[in-house]
Design a protein around this motif. Structure first.
Motif, PDB file in Angstrom:
ATOM      1  N   MET A 277      12.921   2.080  10.434  1.00 37.91           N
ATOM      2  CA  MET A 277      11.586   2.668  10.439  1.00 37.91           C
ATOM      3  C   MET A 277      11.489   3.817   9.437  1.00 37.91           C
ATOM      4  N   ARG A 278      12.558   4.594   9.283  1.00 41.05           N
ATOM      5  CA  ARG A 278      12.541   5.681   8.310  1.00 41.05           C
ATOM      6  C   ARG A 278      12.402   5.139   6.894  1.00 41.05           C
TER       7      ARG A 278
ATOM      8  N   GLU B 109       8.918   3.806   6.328  1.00 37.91           N
ATOM      9  CA  GLU B 109       7.990   4.938   6.169  1.00 37.91           C
ATOM     10  C   GLU B 109       8.101   5.514   4.760  1.00 37.91           C
ATOM     11  N   GLN B 110       9.306   5.706   4.267  1.00 37.83           N
ATOM     12  CA  GLN B 110       9.487   6.249   2.930  1.00 37.83           C
ATOM     13  C   GLN B 110       8.947   5.304   1.860  1.00 37.83           C
TER      14      GLN B 110
ATOM     15  N   ARG C 266       7.303  -3.335  -1.404  1.00 36.66           N
ATOM     16  CA  ARG C 266       7.599  -2.185  -0.547  1.00 36.66           C
ATOM     17  C   ARG C 266       8.798  -2.450   0.363  1.00 36.66           C
TER      18      ARG C 266
ATOM     19  N   ALA D 158      12.171  -0.309   0.559  1.00 34.69           N
ATOM     20  CA  ALA D 158      12.761   0.155   1.825  1.00 34.69           C
ATOM     21  C   ALA D 158      14.230  -0.251   1.908  1.00 34.69           C
TER      22      ALA D 158
ATOM     23  N   GLY E  13       6.391   3.449   2.266  1.00 34.62           N
ATOM     24  CA  GLY E  13       4.958   3.283   2.450  1.00 34.62           C
ATOM     25  C   GLY E  13       4.565   1.963   3.069  1.00 34.62           C
ATOM     26  N   SER E  14       5.466   1.352   3.817  1.00 36.86           N
ATOM     27  CA  SER E  14       5.192   0.043   4.402  1.00 36.86           C
ATOM     28  C   SER E  14       5.138   0.068   5.919  1.00 36.86           C
ATOM     29  N   ALA E  15       5.312   1.232   6.528  1.00 38.39           N
ATOM     30  CA  ALA E  15       5.347   1.301   7.996  1.00 38.39           C
ATOM     31  C   ALA E  15       4.027   0.859   8.597  1.00 38.39           C
ATOM     32  N   GLU E  16       2.917   1.186   7.937  1.00 40.04           N
ATOM     33  CA  GLU E  16       1.600   0.877   8.506  1.00 40.04           C
ATOM     34  C   GLU E  16       1.350  -0.625   8.586  1.00 40.04           C
TER      35      GLU E  16
ATOM     36  N   ASN F 240       3.426   6.822  -4.056  1.00 36.73           N
ATOM     37  CA  ASN F 240       4.331   6.928  -2.911  1.00 36.73           C
ATOM     38  C   ASN F 240       5.735   7.357  -3.352  1.00 36.73           C
TER      39      ASN F 240
END
Length: 596
Positions: free
Chosen positions: A469-470, A473-474, A506, A510, A476-479, A540
């Motif tokens: 998840m980290r 998030e970094q 993305r 990640a 920009g794909s968590a959403e 990002n």
């Protein structure tokens, strides 16, 4: 992309005989133990068959205990251990010998089956190990599909080759056993048996040679078909989109036809070899019976034993030839995968331990030169990429941008100058440790037909869900991942086809960030994206650099990266034409330290 180096290697200047190489794929002691069991099985059968000799005396007219020859010696040996020679006893010895032989053979061939499976596994693992350890220049010269054929068909044939060799050796032991018994019974019969066997081998050997030749052709065409289909399926979308996949159907049909022809010829040679052995044996037996009964007037008991021994000896020689033919049929696959392994090992990357790298100040190219053969690719390149900054290397296609990154990652070695990491030459550092400090995103994305989680972690158990998840998030794909029905456990499809181009990019970023690298390298990573998606990824990455101190090297000829970067290095025909800095706009690099 820069041209590929055309280097050649001779991995096998001197090679051991193929049969010995097959036998020693696994530890030789295992093969020898199996051969010992087969030898004991042969001895047990010999003991049983030897009982036929005194039986022949009992079955002769006026028969009784033999008084001369090898039969008498066997009877004396029986008496010496306190047993009374009789028909019943010799029948029991015959049955016991053959039963013991069957039991030992079952154990031995069971070991052969396990060993054959171990050979397949070892060849596959050796191939994977050799491929993963090879230099980068080796991969770019090889079709991917070739390795698919090696890993599947050729590895399987390698195991079959071991099984066939073991069976051939087993038949040889049988030949020796029966030959010994026959010579003990009659040296004339022994010479006849060997003569007939030799005649049969020489007469039918052309079919063995033909079968081997067709097996080699068949293996070559099957490997070509498997390799071609693998390569085609990787890029099937544009082929279907342009309606050009029908051409490949024609090519595969041609290969399939050639395989069919080779299979038919191979099958004919194999079955002809097997079929012709029976009439040769029948002719020999008929002639032997006529000679023994009609001419030599031998007793029926001895004739029966003679006919049995002769038939078994000659048929065993025929089986040994058939087993040898199977070795020839399968050794083509063994040789092919062995050659692939040896070639990859010859191109093994030279890893050097060196000093533990640090990355506190940045990296520097100092008058770096590199070329493929006589063709220069990088000429006198000098620039600095400070820590915590974004440096973009830009230029037209063929300018040497990707080669510059390959040099930085140690995939190639400079022919001149030095690459410095915190002022220390890369050649003096632990290359594996340096690569672990980097994250790399190529232009050609590679997502596996697996979950998002597996694609980000690459199956490494060291990373848990929080790490995934980290990294998302970094990147920009968590959403968008949160909006998927199965979240990070969503299967992305073959090569990530269930995701959009921006989403695949993305996820690749990640993957490059999950192990917390100190430097992120983006090699034309956004070239295929639309301007809006590219701009979002650039923003990002820039934000990630500002918040974490991550150093970024971006290879791109897109203006979005140049506009957002701290430094822009312009390449043309392998030379740096100018260097732009966001703040200073100066044209000369700042050295990070001496090349110690």
């Amino acid at each position: 992309m820069a041209p590929t180096p055309q280097t050649t290697a001779d991995p096998t200047p001197r090679r051991r005989p193929t049969l010995l190489r097959i036998a020693t794929v696994i530890p030789l002691r295992r093969t020898l133990a199996t051969m010992l069991l087969l030898a004991l099985a042969g001895a047990a059968e010999g003991l049983g068959i030897a009982s036929l000799l005194p039986l022949a005396a009992f079955m002769s007219p006026g028969g009784g205990q033999p008084t001369k020859g090898i039969s008498a010696k066997i009877a004396e040996a029986i008496e010496s251990i306190g047993l009374e020679p009789s028909i019943g006893l010799f029948v029991i010895i015959l049955i016991a010998g053959m039963t013991l032989k069957a039991g030992l053979t079952i154990i031995a061939m069971s070991r052969v089956g396990r060993a054959g499976a171990d050979v397949q596994t070892k060849m596959r693992l050796d191939l994977i190990d050799a491929l993963l350890a090879a230099r980068w220049s080796y991969y770019v010269r090889q079709p991917v599909g070739r390795f698919s054929a090696s890993l599947s068909i050729e590895a399987m044939q390698a195991g079959e080759a071991y099984n066939a060799l073991a069976k051939f050796l087993a038949e040889l032991i049988q030949v020796l056993t029966y030959s010994l018994i026959v010579f003990l019974f009659s040296w004339q019969l022994g010479l006849l048996s060997l003569g007939v066997g030799l005649f049969m081998v020489l007469t039918l050997n052309r079919f063995v040679t033909s079968a081997k030749r067709q097996a080699r052709k068949q293996k070559k065409r099957i490997s070509s078909m498997v390799g071609g289909l693998t390569d085609l399926l990787v890029g099937i979308k544009p082929m279907k989109a342009m309606g050009r996949h029908a051409r490949f159907q024609t090519l595969f049909e041609r290969d399939a036809e050639q395989i069919r022809r080779a299979q038919r010829k191979q099958s004919f040679a194999r079955e002809t070899n097997k079929a012709l052995q029976e009439p040769i044996l029948a002719i020999v037996l008929a002639g032997g019976l006529w000679l023994s009964i009609g001419v030599m007037q031998q007793p029926p008991g001895q004739v029966i034993v003679m006919a049995l021994l002769l038939a078994r000896t000659v048929s065993t020689i025929g089986k040994a030839q058939q087993a040898f033919q199977n070795v020839r049929l399968t050794q083509a696959g063994f040789n092919a995968i062995s050659n692939t392994i040896e070639m990859a090992r010859a191109m093994r990357e030279q890893s050097h331990g060196g000093e533990t790298p640090t990355f506190e100040r940045g990296l520097e190219f100092r008058d770096v030169n590199f070329g493929f053969g006589d063709a220069p690719v990088i000429r006198g390149a000098s620039f600095v990429a400070p820590k915590g900054k974004v440096t973009t290397i830009t230029g037209s296609s063929g300018a040497g941008k990707t080669t510059t990154v390959d040099l930085l990652l140690g995939l190639h070695e400079p022919t001149g100058g030095a690459i410095l990491i915190d002022g220390r030459p890369l050649a003096d550092l632990d290359l594996a440790a340096w690569r672990r400090m980097t994250g790399y995103v190529p232009q050609e994305l590679m997502l596996f037909h697996d979950t998002l989680r597996a694609n980000v972690t690459l199956g490494q158990p060291d990373f848990d869900e929080a790490d995934v998840m980290r990294a998302l998030e970094q990147a920009g794909s968590a959403e968008f991942v949160a909006g998927l029905p199965e979240g990070i456990d969503t299967v992305v499809g073959e090569r990530g086809t269930r995701l959009s181009g921006g989403q695949r990019q993305r996820i690749s970023i990640a993957r490059a960030l999950i192990h917390r690298p100190q430097i992120l390298i983006l090699d034309e990573a956004t070239t295929a994206l639309d301007p809006e998606t590219e701009r979002a990824i650039v923003e990002n990455v820039i934000e990630l650099t500002r918040t974490t101190g991550l150093t970024v090297i971006a290879i791109s000829h897109q203006p979005a990266w140049a506009e957002a970067s701290d430094n822009v290095v312009h390449l043309a025909e392998g030379k740096i034409t100018r260097i732009e800095r966001r703040e200073e706009r100066q044209a000369e690099p700042v050295a990070l330290g001496p090349a110690a």
